[in-house]
Design an enzyme around this catalytic site. Sequence first.
Site, mmCIF file in Angstrom:
data_model
loop_
_atom_site.group_PDB
_atom_site.id
_atom_site.type_symbol
_atom_site.label_atom_id
_atom_site.label_comp_id
_atom_site.label_asym_id
_atom_site.label_seq_id
_atom_site.Cartn_x
_atom_site.Cartn_y
_atom_site.Cartn_z
ATOM 1 N N SER A 119 0.817 -1.213 0.000
ATOM 2 C CA SER A 119 0.000 0.000 0.000
ATOM 3 C C SER A 119 0.852 1.264 0.000
ATOM 4 O O SER A 119 0.318 2.366 -0.142
ATOM 5 C CB SER A 119 -0.917 0.010 1.226
ATOM 6 N N HIS A 140 -2.290 -2.874 -6.081
ATOM 7 C CA HIS A 140 -2.782 -2.475 -4.766
ATOM 8 C C HIS A 140 -4.308 -2.573 -4.745
ATOM 9 O O HIS A 140 -5.014 -1.711 -5.257
ATOM 10 C CB HIS A 140 -2.321 -1.048 -4.435
ATOM 11 N N GLU A 152 -5.138 -0.155 -7.819
ATOM 12 C CA GLU A 152 -4.067 0.732 -8.272
ATOM 13 C C GLU A 152 -2.975 -0.144 -8.876
ATOM 14 O O GLU A 152 -2.467 -1.049 -8.202
ATOM 15 C CB GLU A 152 -3.457 1.487 -7.086
ATOM 16 N N ASN A 190 -3.114 6.310 -0.805
ATOM 17 C CA ASN A 190 -2.649 6.625 0.548
ATOM 18 C C ASN A 190 -1.955 7.974 0.652
ATOM 19 O O ASN A 190 -1.900 8.559 1.736
ATOM 20 C CB ASN A 190 -1.749 5.507 1.062
#
Length: 283
Positions: A119, A140, A152, A190
């Site tokens: 992540s 991800h 992702e 993130n």
Amino acid sequence: MNVQTVMVIGAGQMGSGIAQVCAQAGYKVFLNDLKPEFVERGLGGINKNLSRNVEKGRITADTRDSILANITASTDLQDASQVDLVIEAAVENMEIKSKIFAQLDEIAPAHAILASNTSSLPITEIAAATKRPEKVIGMHFMNPVPVMKLVEIIRGLATADEVYQTIEDMTKTLEKVPVEVNDAPGFISNRILLPMINEAIYALHEGVASVEAIDDVMKLGMNHPMGPLTLADFIGLDTCLYIMETLHEGFGDDKYRPCPLLRKYVKAGWYGKKSGRGFYVYE
């Protein structure tokens, strides 16, 4: 390249979810972890999810059984010698991931793609542990994997276009939406989400508002399905801290400095829902 067989490394919540969606899409899957009990727990979670779908009439019992039949339990990395794609979903730690990828590089066939579900950690650095950096990529997935649509896809510095295209096409067969992202700390998800959560923790730390008030403002005012402090508890405060530290180190910018209150909670063992206490108390 045609992907038919997949190994998922890590049978926790993320890994078992990835194994489930791959098996649902018809891929043959090795679900791998260090110990048989870890794999059995992961398989039990998949069975529970699928059985719930049977009860709700979304799939038949026969469909559930055929999905489960696509998954083989594995505790031996040598099983990677039989696959076209490995998706690593082990603990978020560069040393551990690098060691796994170095081993996979020796075991997996020359054509096999090695993907990480990290992540926040750099795909380029993970790829450097192998002799096939052009075949290393980030996938991800979002949690919970069977429900969330986004994947992702992160290109490392050396990731080949053909490899990217194979993973994008394969992601669509999982009925997910692939989004292309270049390798940067926190990627997109993130890099944006965690600073928002961190800022919410700062607001609490500075006494601007209560936990409930902060969450209500974001839910009712910004139409977020879940408040940032509730979401932090679900992600795990230890994970939130680790990602903020990765962002802070990666960018060298104090706007990514983890809130002292977040550090305090993690040191107290208040990790959120998984430990029974975070910003909220869970039974």
